[in-house]
Design an enzyme around this catalytic site. Structure first.
Site, PDB file in Angstrom:
ATOM      1  CG  LEU A  16      46.498  32.322  45.070  1.00 32.51           C
ATOM      2  CD1 LEU A  16      46.320  32.440  43.559  1.00 32.51           C
ATOM      3  CD2 LEU A  16      46.226  30.899  45.537  1.00 32.51           C
ATOM      4  CG  ASP A  35      49.978  42.687  50.620  1.00 32.26           C
ATOM      5  OD1 ASP A  35      49.763  41.532  50.220  1.00 32.26           O
ATOM      6  OD2 ASP A  35      49.083  43.551  50.745  1.00 32.26           O
ATOM      7  CG  ASP A  56      49.583  50.961  44.773  1.00 34.89           C
ATOM      8  OD1 ASP A  56      48.761  51.890  44.770  1.00 34.89           O
ATOM      9  OD2 ASP A  56      49.550  50.016  43.948  1.00 34.89           O
ATOM     10  CB  VAL A  57      52.351  46.249  42.502  1.00 41.80           C
ATOM     11  CG1 VAL A  57      52.942  45.328  43.553  1.00 41.80           C
ATOM     12  CG2 VAL A  57      50.872  45.966  42.272  1.00 41.80           C
ATOM     13  CB  CYS A  83      50.534  36.769  44.256  1.00 43.98           C
ATOM     14  SG  CYS A  83      51.216  35.150  43.879  1.00 43.98           S
ATOM     15  CB  SER A 146      42.379  34.904  36.577  1.00 44.49           C
ATOM     16  OG  SER A 146      41.069  34.331  36.658  1.00 44.49           O
ATOM     17  CE1 TYR A 159      39.989  37.738  37.540  1.00 46.44           C
ATOM     18  CE2 TYR A 159      40.979  39.511  38.793  1.00 46.44           C
ATOM     19  CZ  TYR A 159      40.856  38.163  38.527  1.00 46.44           C
ATOM     20  OH  TYR A 159      41.604  37.252  39.226  1.00 46.44           O
ATOM     21  CG  PHE A 192      43.495  28.355  43.842  1.00 47.33           C
ATOM     22  CD1 PHE A 192      43.251  28.223  42.480  1.00 47.33           C
ATOM     23  CD2 PHE A 192      44.444  27.532  44.423  1.00 47.33           C
ATOM     24  CE1 PHE A 192      43.951  27.293  41.722  1.00 47.33           C
ATOM     25  CE2 PHE A 192      45.145  26.603  43.678  1.00 47.33           C
ATOM     26  CZ  PHE A 192      44.897  26.490  42.318  1.00 47.33           C
ATOM     27  CB  THR A 194      42.513  33.425  48.437  1.00 48.76           C
ATOM     28  OG1 THR A 194      41.736  34.097  47.420  1.00 48.76           O
ATOM     29  CG2 THR A 194      43.390  32.372  47.791  1.00 48.76           C
TER      30      THR A 194
HETATM   31  C1  LIG Z   1      38.917  35.458  41.093  1.00 44.32           C
HETATM   32  C2  LIG Z   1      39.608  34.520  40.172  1.00 44.32           C
HETATM   33  O1  LIG Z   1      40.282  35.166  39.148  1.00 44.32           O
HETATM   34  C3  LIG Z   1      38.743  33.426  39.561  1.00 44.32           C
HETATM   35  C4  LIG Z   1      37.482  33.995  39.014  1.00 44.32           C
HETATM   36  O2  LIG Z   1      37.482  34.758  38.105  1.00 44.32           O
HETATM   37  S1  LIG Z   1      36.097  33.504  39.828  1.00 44.32           S
HETATM   38  C5  LIG Z   1      34.796  34.222  38.871  1.00 44.32           C
HETATM   39  C6  LIG Z   1      34.415  35.513  39.468  1.00 44.32           C
HETATM   40  N1  LIG Z   1      33.197  35.982  38.838  1.00 44.32           N
HETATM   41  C7  LIG Z   1      32.770  37.216  39.051  1.00 44.32           C
HETATM   42  O3  LIG Z   1      33.399  37.981  39.744  1.00 44.32           O
HETATM   43  C8  LIG Z   1      31.476  37.601  38.403  1.00 44.32           C
HETATM   44  C9  LIG Z   1      31.456  39.101  38.155  1.00 44.32           C
HETATM   45  N2  LIG Z   1      30.122  39.559  37.869  1.00 44.32           N
HETATM   46  C10 LIG Z   1      29.222  39.857  38.867  1.00 44.32           C
HETATM   47  O4  LIG Z   1      29.509  39.733  40.054  1.00 44.32           O
HETATM   48  C11 LIG Z   1      27.883  40.352  38.449  1.00 44.32           C
HETATM   49  O5  LIG Z   1      27.679  40.123  37.068  1.00 44.32           O
HETATM   50  C12 LIG Z   1      27.686  41.871  38.698  1.00 44.32           C
HETATM   51  C13 LIG Z   1      27.911  42.220  40.195  1.00 44.32           C
HETATM   52  C14 LIG Z   1      28.694  42.660  37.849  1.00 44.32           C
HETATM   53  C15 LIG Z   1      26.287  42.230  38.320  1.00 44.32           C
HETATM   54  O6  LIG Z   1      25.466  41.423  39.143  1.00 44.32           O
HETATM   55  P1  LIG Z   1      23.977  41.020  38.664  1.00 44.32           P
HETATM   56  O7  LIG Z   1      23.519  39.946  39.559  1.00 44.32           O
HETATM   57  O8  LIG Z   1      23.946  40.780  37.228  1.00 44.32           O
HETATM   58  O9  LIG Z   1      23.142  42.305  39.073  1.00 44.32           O
HETATM   59  P2  LIG Z   1      22.734  43.469  38.145  1.00 44.32           P
HETATM   60  O10 LIG Z   1      23.842  43.980  37.330  1.00 44.32           O
HETATM   61  O11 LIG Z   1      22.013  44.439  39.013  1.00 44.32           O
HETATM   62  O12 LIG Z   1      21.692  42.799  37.150  1.00 44.32           O
HETATM   63  C16 LIG Z   1      20.515  42.242  37.708  1.00 44.32           C
HETATM   64  C17 LIG Z   1      19.610  41.969  36.544  1.00 44.32           C
HETATM   65  O13 LIG Z   1      19.370  43.150  35.828  1.00 44.32           O
HETATM   66  C18 LIG Z   1      19.684  42.932  34.435  1.00 44.32           C
HETATM   67  N3  LIG Z   1      20.438  44.070  33.952  1.00 44.32           N
HETATM   68  C19 LIG Z   1      21.638  44.442  34.407  1.00 44.32           C
HETATM   69  N4  LIG Z   1      22.083  45.516  33.721  1.00 44.32           N
HETATM   70  C20 LIG Z   1      21.092  45.808  32.817  1.00 44.32           C
HETATM   71  C21 LIG Z   1      20.958  46.808  31.824  1.00 44.32           C
HETATM   72  N5  LIG Z   1      21.926  47.730  31.624  1.00 44.32           N
HETATM   73  N6  LIG Z   1      19.833  46.803  31.074  1.00 44.32           N
HETATM   74  C22 LIG Z   1      18.873  45.869  31.268  1.00 44.32           C
HETATM   75  N7  LIG Z   1      18.947  44.899  32.193  1.00 44.32           N
HETATM   76  C23 LIG Z   1      20.053  44.878  32.974  1.00 44.32           C
HETATM   77  C24 LIG Z   1      20.592  41.737  34.362  1.00 44.32           C
HETATM   78  O14 LIG Z   1      20.262  41.010  33.196  1.00 44.32           O
HETATM   79  C25 LIG Z   1      20.318  41.013  35.637  1.00 44.32           C
HETATM   80  O15 LIG Z   1      19.477  39.949  35.333  1.00 44.32           O
HETATM   81  P3  LIG Z   1      20.147  38.536  34.992  1.00 44.32           P
HETATM   82  O16 LIG Z   1      19.937  37.696  36.214  1.00 44.32           O
HETATM   83  O17 LIG Z   1      19.430  38.078  33.776  1.00 44.32           O
HETATM   84  O18 LIG Z   1      21.630  38.762  34.712  1.00 44.32           O
HETATM   85  N1  LIG Z   2      41.747  33.226  44.523  1.00 41.74           N
HETATM   86  C1  LIG Z   2      41.404  32.886  43.303  1.00 41.74           C
HETATM   87  O1  LIG Z   2      40.431  32.150  43.072  1.00 41.74           O
HETATM   88  C2  LIG Z   2      42.178  33.410  42.136  1.00 41.74           C
HETATM   89  C3  LIG Z   2      41.959  32.820  40.896  1.00 41.74           C
HETATM   90  C4  LIG Z   2      42.665  33.288  39.793  1.00 41.74           C
HETATM   91  C5  LIG Z   2      43.589  34.306  39.928  1.00 41.74           C
HETATM   92  N2  LIG Z   2      43.784  34.862  41.152  1.00 41.74           N
HETATM   93  C6  LIG Z   2      44.783  35.922  41.241  1.00 41.74           C
HETATM   94  O2  LIG Z   2      45.777  35.516  42.175  1.00 41.74           O
HETATM   95  C7  LIG Z   2      46.371  36.670  42.768  1.00 41.74           C
HETATM   96  C8  LIG Z   2      46.318  36.529  44.279  1.00 41.74           C
HETATM   97  O3  LIG Z   2      44.955  36.529  44.624  1.00 41.74           O
HETATM   98  P1  LIG Z   2      44.437  35.944  46.028  1.00 41.74           P
HETATM   99  O4  LIG Z   2      43.290  35.057  45.736  1.00 41.74           O
HETATM  100  O5  LIG Z   2      45.586  35.436  46.807  1.00 41.74           O
HETATM  101  O6  LIG Z   2      43.844  37.274  46.662  1.00 41.74           O
HETATM  102  P2  LIG Z   2      44.047  37.940  48.092  1.00 41.74           P
HETATM  103  O7  LIG Z   2      43.114  39.086  48.078  1.00 41.74           O
HETATM  104  O8  LIG Z   2      43.962  36.913  49.160  1.00 41.74           O
HETATM  105  O9  LIG Z   2      45.571  38.462  48.036  1.00 41.74           O
HETATM  106  C9  LIG Z   2      45.938  39.497  47.192  1.00 41.74           C
HETATM  107  C10 LIG Z   2      46.975  40.331  47.904  1.00 41.74           C
HETATM  108  O10 LIG Z   2      47.424  41.356  47.014  1.00 41.74           O
HETATM  109  C11 LIG Z   2      47.500  42.555  47.740  1.00 41.74           C
HETATM  110  N3  LIG Z   2      47.347  43.688  46.832  1.00 41.74           N
HETATM  111  C12 LIG Z   2      46.206  44.105  46.219  1.00 41.74           C
HETATM  112  N4  LIG Z   2      46.445  45.213  45.502  1.00 41.74           N
HETATM  113  C13 LIG Z   2      47.759  45.515  45.676  1.00 41.74           C
HETATM  114  C14 LIG Z   2      48.593  46.548  45.198  1.00 41.74           C
HETATM  115  N5  LIG Z   2      48.103  47.531  44.413  1.00 41.74           N
HETATM  116  N6  LIG Z   2      49.891  46.544  45.575  1.00 41.74           N
HETATM  117  C15 LIG Z   2      50.384  45.582  46.400  1.00 41.74           C
HETATM  118  N7  LIG Z   2      49.638  44.568  46.882  1.00 41.74           N
HETATM  119  C16 LIG Z   2      48.341  44.547  46.518  1.00 41.74           C
HETATM  120  C17 LIG Z   2      46.382  42.486  48.765  1.00 41.74           C
HETATM  121  O11 LIG Z   2      46.623  43.362  49.848  1.00 41.74           O
HETATM  122  C18 LIG Z   2      46.428  41.020  49.160  1.00 41.74           C
HETATM  123  O12 LIG Z   2      47.266  40.801  50.261  1.00 41.74           O
HETATM  124  C19 LIG Z   2      45.582  37.870  42.233  1.00 41.74           C
HETATM  125  O13 LIG Z   2      46.302  38.457  41.155  1.00 41.74           O
HETATM  126  C20 LIG Z   2      44.283  37.252  41.702  1.00 41.74           C
HETATM  127  O14 LIG Z   2      43.714  38.004  40.650  1.00 41.74           O
HETATM  128  C21 LIG Z   2      43.111  34.459  42.269  1.00 41.74           C
END
Ligand SMILES: C[C@H](O)CC(=O)SCCNC(=O)CCNC(=O)[C@H](O)C(C)(C)COP(=O)(O)OP(=O)(O)OC[C@H]1O[C@@H](n2cnc3c(N)ncnc32)[C@H](O)[C@@H]1OP(=O)(O)O
Ligand SMILES: NC(=O)c1ccc[n+]([C@@H]2O[C@H](COP(=O)([O-])OP(=O)(O)OC[C@H]3O[C@@H](n4cnc5c(N)ncnc54)[C@H](O)[C@@H]3O)[C@@H](O)[C@H]2O)c1
Length: 253
Positions: A16, A35, A56-57, A83, A146, A159, A192, A194
Site C-alpha cells: 500500500l 522503509d 525503523d519507524v 503505511c 485495518s 494486531y 488488499f 500485498t
Molecule cells: C492484514 C490486514 O490487516 C487485514 C487482516 O487483518 S486479514 C485477517 C488476518 N487474519 C489473521 O492473521 C488470523 C490470525 N490468526 C491465526 O493465524 C491463527 O489463529 C493462529 C496462527 C494464531 C493459530 O492458528 P490455529 O490454526 O488456531 O492453530 P493452533 O493455535 O495450533 O490451534 C489449533 C487447534 O488447537 C486448539 N487450541 C489452540 N490453542 C489451544 C489451547 N491453548 N487450549 C486448547 N486448545 C487450543 C484450537 O482451538 C485449534 O483448533 P480450532 O481449529 O478449533 O481453532
Molecule cells: N494488505 C492488507 O490486506 C492490509 C489490510 C489492512 C491494513 N493493512 C495495513 O497496511 C499497511 C501496509 O501494509 P501492506 O499490506 O502494504 O504490507 P507490506 O508488508 O507489503 O508493506 C509494509 C511495509 O512496511 C515496512 N515496515 C515494516 N515494519 C517497519 C518498520 N518498523 N519501520 C519502517 N518500515 C517498516 C515493510 O518493510 C514493508 O515495506 C500496514 O500497516 C498494514 O497493517 C494491510
C-alpha cells in the site's frame, strides 16, 4: 497540496505504501520513501524520482534523523502517509503454554508507536511551515489501521489492539493539530493484495474473501492510493476513520 509539493510515505518499499508513493508522484508530488528495508524504498524512489530513507519507524531517533535528511533534501512534506506496519498472528494462550507478550510488544511498537512517532515528528515540521490556503491549511497526515480494529479474528489480539490505537488517535490528534492547520485521517483497509496478505494461510484468506460482499475480491493497492488522494483533496475530511473494505466483516477465524 500534492502537485509541486513534498510528500512522505512510510512503508513505501512495498504494498500500500509503494502504491501510494507512486500515485502521489504521478500527481506531481516529490515523494520521500521511508522503509525498514532501505533497498526496497530506494527501488520505489528511483522509479519516481523521489528520496529513499531507511528507518525503523519504532525508533524515534531513526525517524528524526530520516526527517532531518528529508527537510534538508526536499523541504517540509505537506502530505504524510504512514503505511509501515507488521501483521501479527499469535494466540494469547497457545497450546504449548508459551506466552506471546513479546509479539504483542513488537506489534504495538511498530504499528502504534511507529505511527505516533512519525505523526509527532511530521506535525512539528509542518506546524512551522507557511499556510497554503485561505483556510490556513498546512498539511495532512493519513495513518493506516485495518478493519481488524473492529473485526479482529482469533490470533489478532495484538494486531487489532495496535490498529485500534491508530484509529483511536485520529480524533484527538485532529482536534489538537487543527490550530496548526493540520488534518489527521485514518484508513482502515480490508483485505488488499500485498506481500502482507500474501503471507496469510490460504484457508484464512479464503474464509475472509467469503465474507466480502462486493466487489468480492481482494483490494488493489492503487484503490488505497486513490483514497489517499481523495482525502488530501477534500479539506472537509478530518478526524475520521474510513473503512475501505467492500463491506467486508471478518469471520471469527
Ligand atoms: C492484514 C490486514 O490487516 C487485514 C487482516 O487483518 S486479514 C485477517 C488476518 N487474519 C489473521 O492473521 C488470523 C490470525 N490468526 C491465526 O493465524 C491463527 O489463529 C493462529 C496462527 C494464531 C493459530 O492458528 P490455529 O490454526 O488456531 O492453530 P493452533 O493455535 O495450533 O490451534 C489449533 C487447534 O488447537 C486448539 N487450541 C489452540 N490453542 C489451544 C489451547 N491453548 N487450549 C486448547 N486448545 C487450543 C484450537 O482451538 C485449534 O483448533 P480450532 O481449529 O478449533 O481453532
Ligand atoms: N494488505 C492488507 O490486506 C492490509 C489490510 C489492512 C491494513 N493493512 C495495513 O497496511 C499497511 C501496509 O501494509 P501492506 O499490506 O502494504 O504490507 P507490506 O508488508 O507489503 O508493506 C509494509 C511495509 O512496511 C515496512 N515496515 C515494516 N515494519 C517497519 C518498520 N518498523 N519501520 C519502517 N518500515 C517498516 C515493510 O518493510 C514493508 O515495506 C500496514 O500497516 C498494514 O497493517 C494491510
Amino acid at each position: 497540496m500534492i502537485k509541486g509539493h513534498v510528500a512522505l510515505v512510510t512503508g513505501a518499499g512495498s504494498g500500500l505504501g509503494a502504491a501510494t508513493a507512486r500515485h502521489l508522484a504521478s500527481l506531481g508530488a516529490t515523494v520521500a520513501c521511508i522503509d525498514l528495508t532501505e533497498g526496497a524504498a530506494a527501488a520505489v524512489a528511483a522509479d519516481i524520482g523521489g528520496l529513499a530513507l531507511g528507518a525503523d519507524v519504532s525508533d524515534a531517533a531513526a525517524v528524526e534523523a530520516a526527517f532531518d535528511r528529508l527537510l534538508e533534501k526536499l523541504g517540509v512534506p505537506r502530505v504524510v502517509v504512514s503505511c509501515a506496519g507488521i501483521g501479527t498472528a499469535a494466540r494469547i494462550l497457545p497450546r504449548d503454554g508459551s506466552l506471546t507478550i513479546g509479539a504483542f510488544e513488537r506489534t504495538l511498537r511498530v504499528n502504534l508507536l511507529g505511527t505516533y512517532t512519525v505523526m509527532s515528528v511530521a506535525a512539528r515540521a509542518i506546524a512551522a511551515a507557511e499556510p497554503l490556503d485561505g483556510d490556513g491549511a498546512r498539511g495532512v497526515i493519513i495513518n493506516t489501521a485495518s478493519i481488524a480494529y473492529e473485526d479482529g479474528q482469533i490470533g489478532q489480539a495484538a494486531y487489532s489492539a495496535s490498529k485500534g490505537g491508530v484509529a483511536s488517535m485520529t480524533l484527538p490528534a485532529s482536534r489538537e493539530l487543527a490550530r496548526f492547520g493540520i488534518r489527521v485521517m485514518t484508513i482502515a483497509p480490508g483485505l488488499f493484495e500485498t506481500s502482507m496478505s500474501a503471507g496469510l494461510p490460504d484457508d484464512v484468506r479464503a474464509e475472509i474473501l467469503k465474507a466480502v460482499p462486493f466487489p468480492s475480491r481482494m483490494g488493489d493497492a492503487n484503490e488505497f492510493a486513490r483514497l489517499v488522494q481523495c482525502i488530501v483533496e477534500n479539506p472537509m475530511l478530518n478526524g475520521s476513520v474510513i473503512r475501505l473494505d467492500a463491506a467486508a466483516r471478518m469471520p471469527i477465524k
